[in-house]
Scaffold this motif. Sequence first.
Motif, PDB file in Angstrom:
ATOM      1  N   ASP A  22       0.847  -1.197   0.000  1.00 25.12           N
ATOM      2  CA  ASP A  22       0.000   0.000   0.000  1.00 25.12           C
ATOM      3  C   ASP A  22       0.882   1.247   0.000  1.00 25.12           C
ATOM      4  O   ASP A  22       1.988   1.232   0.539  1.00 25.12           O
ATOM      5  N   ARG A  23       0.370   2.312  -0.592  1.00 21.71           N
ATOM      6  CA  ARG A  23       1.109   3.576  -0.641  1.00 21.71           C
ATOM      7  C   ARG A  23       1.128   4.264   0.726  1.00 21.71           C
ATOM      8  O   ARG A  23       2.096   4.914   1.098  1.00 21.71           O
ATOM      9  N   LEU A  24       0.035   4.128   1.477  1.00 15.93           N
ATOM     10  CA  LEU A  24      -0.070   4.765   2.783  1.00 15.93           C
ATOM     11  C   LEU A  24       0.118   3.724   3.884  1.00 15.93           C
ATOM     12  O   LEU A  24      -0.303   2.576   3.735  1.00 15.93           O
ATOM     13  N   TRP A  25       0.710   4.152   4.988  1.00 17.95           N
ATOM     14  CA  TRP A  25       0.873   3.246   6.120  1.00 17.95           C
ATOM     15  C   TRP A  25      -0.499   2.980   6.736  1.00 17.95           C
ATOM     16  O   TRP A  25      -1.299   3.893   6.921  1.00 17.95           O
ATOM     17  N   ARG A  27      -3.567   2.472   9.204  1.00 18.61           N
ATOM     18  CA  ARG A  27      -3.934   3.077  10.486  1.00 18.61           C
ATOM     19  C   ARG A  27      -3.811   2.064  11.618  1.00 18.61           C
ATOM     20  O   ARG A  27      -4.119   0.889  11.454  1.00 18.61           O
ATOM     21  N   ASN A  28      -3.389   2.567  12.765  1.00 18.09           N
ATOM     22  CA  ASN A  28      -3.315   1.770  13.995  1.00 18.09           C
ATOM     23  C   ASN A  28      -2.415   0.547  13.876  1.00 18.09           C
ATOM     24  O   ASN A  28      -2.610  -0.444  14.581  1.00 18.09           O
ATOM     25  N   LYS A  29      -1.449   0.596  12.992  1.00 19.44           N
ATOM     26  CA  LYS A  29      -0.502  -0.524  12.825  1.00 19.44           C
ATOM     27  C   LYS A  29       0.893   0.008  13.129  1.00 19.44           C
ATOM     28  O   LYS A  29       1.351   0.961  12.508  1.00 19.44           O
ATOM     29  N   ARG A  30       1.555  -0.618  14.086  1.00 21.75           N
ATOM     30  CA  ARG A  30       2.911  -0.202  14.427  1.00 21.75           C
ATOM     31  C   ARG A  30       3.892  -0.860  13.464  1.00 21.75           C
ATOM     32  O   ARG A  30       3.722  -2.018  13.070  1.00 21.75           O
ATOM     33  N   LYS A  31       4.920  -0.123  13.096  1.00 18.58           N
ATOM     34  CA  LYS A  31       5.888  -0.628  12.119  1.00 18.58           C
ATOM     35  C   LYS A  31       6.589  -1.893  12.608  1.00 18.58           C
ATOM     36  O   LYS A  31       6.850  -2.799  11.826  1.00 18.58           O
ATOM     37  N   GLN A  32       6.855  -2.001  13.879  1.00 15.68           N
ATOM     38  CA  GLN A  32       7.529  -3.190  14.393  1.00 15.68           C
ATOM     39  C   GLN A  32       6.630  -4.425  14.360  1.00 15.68           C
ATOM     40  O   GLN A  32       7.110  -5.549  14.433  1.00 15.68           O
ATOM     41  N   ASP A  33       5.316  -4.225  14.212  1.00 17.49           N
ATOM     42  CA  ASP A  33       4.390  -5.359  14.148  1.00 17.49           C
ATOM     43  C   ASP A  33       4.241  -5.917  12.727  1.00 17.49           C
ATOM     44  O   ASP A  33       3.633  -6.967  12.547  1.00 17.49           O
ATOM     45  N   LEU A  34       4.778  -5.233  11.739  1.00 17.37           N
ATOM     46  CA  LEU A  34       4.611  -5.666  10.352  1.00 17.37           C
ATOM     47  C   LEU A  34       5.292  -7.010  10.093  1.00 17.37           C
ATOM     48  O   LEU A  34       4.754  -7.861   9.410  1.00 17.37           O
ATOM     49  N   GLN A  35       6.474  -7.198  10.645  1.00 14.33           N
ATOM     50  CA  GLN A  35       7.271  -8.406  10.421  1.00 14.33           C
ATOM     51  C   GLN A  35       7.430  -8.674   8.931  1.00 14.33           C
ATOM     52  O   GLN A  35       7.183  -9.772   8.440  1.00 14.33           O
ATOM     53  N   GLY A  36       7.840  -7.642   8.243  1.00  9.38           N
ATOM     54  CA  GLY A  36       8.058  -7.726   6.807  1.00  9.38           C
ATOM     55  C   GLY A  36       8.602  -6.406   6.311  1.00  9.38           C
ATOM     56  O   GLY A  36       9.095  -5.593   7.087  1.00  9.38           O
ATOM     57  N   TRP A  38       8.072  -2.897   3.526  1.00 14.38           N
ATOM     58  CA  TRP A  38       7.081  -2.023   2.925  1.00 14.38           C
ATOM     59  C   TRP A  38       7.629  -1.529   1.600  1.00 14.38           C
ATOM     60  O   TRP A  38       8.672  -0.882   1.560  1.00 14.38           O
ATOM     61  N   LEU A  39       6.950  -1.862   0.514  1.00 12.95           N
ATOM     62  CA  LEU A  39       7.330  -1.389  -0.813  1.00 12.95           C
ATOM     63  C   LEU A  39       6.236  -0.464  -1.329  1.00 12.95           C
ATOM     64  O   LEU A  39       5.401  -0.855  -2.144  1.00 12.95           O
TER      65      LEU A  39
END
Length: 128
Positions: A22-25, A27-36, A38-39
């Motif tokens: 996705d182009r936008l981060w 909502r309510n998702k912390r970057k450390q929780d992604l476990q992947g 971002w492109l």
Amino acid sequence: MIRCKRVYDAVEEADGQRVLVDRLWPRNKRKQDLQGQWLREVAPSAALRKAFHQGELDFAGFTRRYQQELAAHPEHWYPLLDLATKGTLTLLYAGKDTECNNARVLAEWLEDELDKRGPGSSPVCYAR
């Protein structure tokens, strides 16, 4: 195998490599929780995303225009092919619609590209 999954769904071992497309981060998702990774550059342009969300384009029109953007910028999606050939690739998206979203279009695009190079697998998109 290429899968699609909402970024809000639980991380699973079967996800393999996880990539937010996705182009936008979300909502309510912390970057450390992604476990992947971002492109954001592989996502539809801001103008295309806006036109689709405002109802100016139906999903078929969105798909055609997004595929044109993908064709014009292989440098954005080509690294995903490498990840897909090494194992499971899970494309993450934030939208609520599990059928009509950019991750599904991208997964089908990548599968077509893999098929051109040899045997591939079908994209699997699901929601919980």
